[in-house]
Every structure is written in C-alpha cells, then in structure tokens.
Design a protein around this motif. Structure first.
Motif, PDB file in Angstrom:
ATOM      1  N   HIS A 103       0.871  -1.176   0.000  1.00 62.38           N
ATOM      2  CA  HIS A 103       0.000   0.000   0.000  1.00 62.38           C
ATOM      3  C   HIS A 103       0.910   1.227   0.000  1.00 62.38           C
ATOM      4  O   HIS A 103       1.642   1.460   0.959  1.00 62.38           O
ATOM      5  CB  HIS A 103      -0.892  -0.016   1.234  1.00 62.38           C
ATOM      6  N   VAL A 105       1.746   5.071   0.317  1.00 63.37           N
ATOM      7  CA  VAL A 105       1.221   6.212   1.070  1.00 63.37           C
ATOM      8  C   VAL A 105       2.267   7.324   1.086  1.00 63.37           C
ATOM      9  O   VAL A 105       3.442   7.104   0.793  1.00 63.37           O
ATOM     10  CB  VAL A 105       0.849   5.819   2.527  1.00 63.37           C
ATOM     11  N   LEU A 140      -3.068   1.957  -3.788  1.00 64.93           N
ATOM     12  CA  LEU A 140      -3.034   3.269  -3.165  1.00 64.93           C
ATOM     13  C   LEU A 140      -4.460   3.784  -3.151  1.00 64.93           C
ATOM     14  O   LEU A 140      -5.340   3.235  -3.811  1.00 64.93           O
ATOM     15  CB  LEU A 140      -2.085   4.223  -3.905  1.00 64.93           C
ATOM     16  N   TYR A 153      -0.931   8.497 -11.385  1.00 70.14           N
ATOM     17  CA  TYR A 153      -1.124   7.093 -11.028  1.00 70.14           C
ATOM     18  C   TYR A 153      -1.551   6.274 -12.239  1.00 70.14           C
ATOM     19  O   TYR A 153      -1.089   5.141 -12.428  1.00 70.14           O
ATOM     20  CB  TYR A 153      -2.140   6.947  -9.892  1.00 70.14           C
TER      21      TYR A 153
END
Length: 181
Positions: A103, A105, A140, A153
């Motif tokens: 994940h 961040v 994400l 992204y």
C-alpha cells in the motif's frame, strides 16, 4: 534486506534510515503545506507538527518502508512509503485485506522537481521493494478531486479497482491497484 540506492538525474533515491527521523518529519511537514494536501493526506500540518519526537522516531524506524529523493545539496525533495498489508487483516480504514499486498502512502515531490520523471523513479523503487517481499499487488487510495495525482497514477499503470474508501464529509476515495508483473 535494504533496497539499493539508485540515481535519477542529480537526485539519489534511497530508503530512509531510522536515525533520519528528523528529516522525515520535516519532509512530511513540507508536504502537508502543499496546496492539495487536504486532498492527498489524512492528517493536517497542525496535527503532524504537534506529534512528539518519539512518534516520529517510531514511525521512521518501524513504520512503512519509506523511500526519499535526495537532491545534490542533501535536501529531501520527494517521498513515497510502502506498507505491507497481510491477507486476513483489516486496513487503516477498517476494510478487509483479502490478499498480501503493498500500500503506497505519503506520496510527495517538491514543486521544482515535478514533471521530470522523479515521481516515477520513486514509485519504481517502492514497487521493486514491494515485489521483492512477495506481494500480489500494490494499491493506493486517492481523492477523486486530486487530478494531478490521478493522472500520474494512471500513467504509472495503476487502475481503479472499483473499491471506494468512505471519508467523513468528503467524497469517497478511490482505490487504485497495479498487479504484480
């Protein structure tokens, strides 16, 4: 296992060391002053600045694997961190984690360093590290009004999964994923 150091232009991309917690804190505070910080981060400058040094030391030493971009003058100009989420657990939002995943961040690149591929180089380092830990995918979460982040992204290969994360007094955030190559 420590990820290797790579260069991108004049910058060095590398993992953060535990003793660098002060610099990690300072970069986070800079990021929280960005004009779209209210869309990109779950905390505020005031909340982060009020945290004790012990919190920052713990976060840097035992939190997510953080990668930074370091300019030739030693300043930190970019950041991304990777959390490993294990199948069968719940994430920060209380949602079930169905498979082992990374994940991303804390994404931030200073304005003077945007648009030249540095963010992609940071992502490549973070993804390489995550793939090396056997994750099946990396995800994400992004605010639907953060157009700059959404565009990047998508260019980096992330696609919307269809999962949304509820936010109080805000539109639901979008989960985006990239599968292991």
């Amino acid at each position: 296992m420590t990820a290797s150091v790579v260069t991108f232009g004049d910058c060095v991309i590398r993992p953060v060391r535990a003793e660098e917690w002060r610099a990690s804190k300072e970069l986070r505070l800079v990021a929280l002053r960005d004009p779209v910080a209210h869309l990109a981060y779950l905390d505020t400058y005031e909340e982060a600045a009020a945290r004790p040094d012990a919190w920052w030391r713990e976060r840097t030493a035992n939190g997510a694997r953080q990668f930074i971009a370091e300019a030739p003058d030693g300043s930190w100009v970019g950041n991304v961190a990777v959390l490993i989420e294990e199948a069968g657990t719940t994430d920060w939002a209380g949602l079930a984690v169905e498979r082992r995943q990374g994940h991303l961040v804390g994404v931030y690149v200073a304005p003077g360093f945007r648009g030249n591929g540095l963010t992609r180089a940071l992502f490549d380092a973070a993804l390489e590290w995550a793939w090396g830990r056997g994750v099946e995918r990396v995800r994400l979460v992004v605010h639907p009004e953060n157009a700059r982040a959404l565009g990047f992204y998508r260019k980096a290969g992330f696609v919307e999964s269809g999962v949304t994360v509820p936010r109080a007094d805000e539109p639901d955030e979008l989960e985006m994923v990239v599968e292991r190559p």
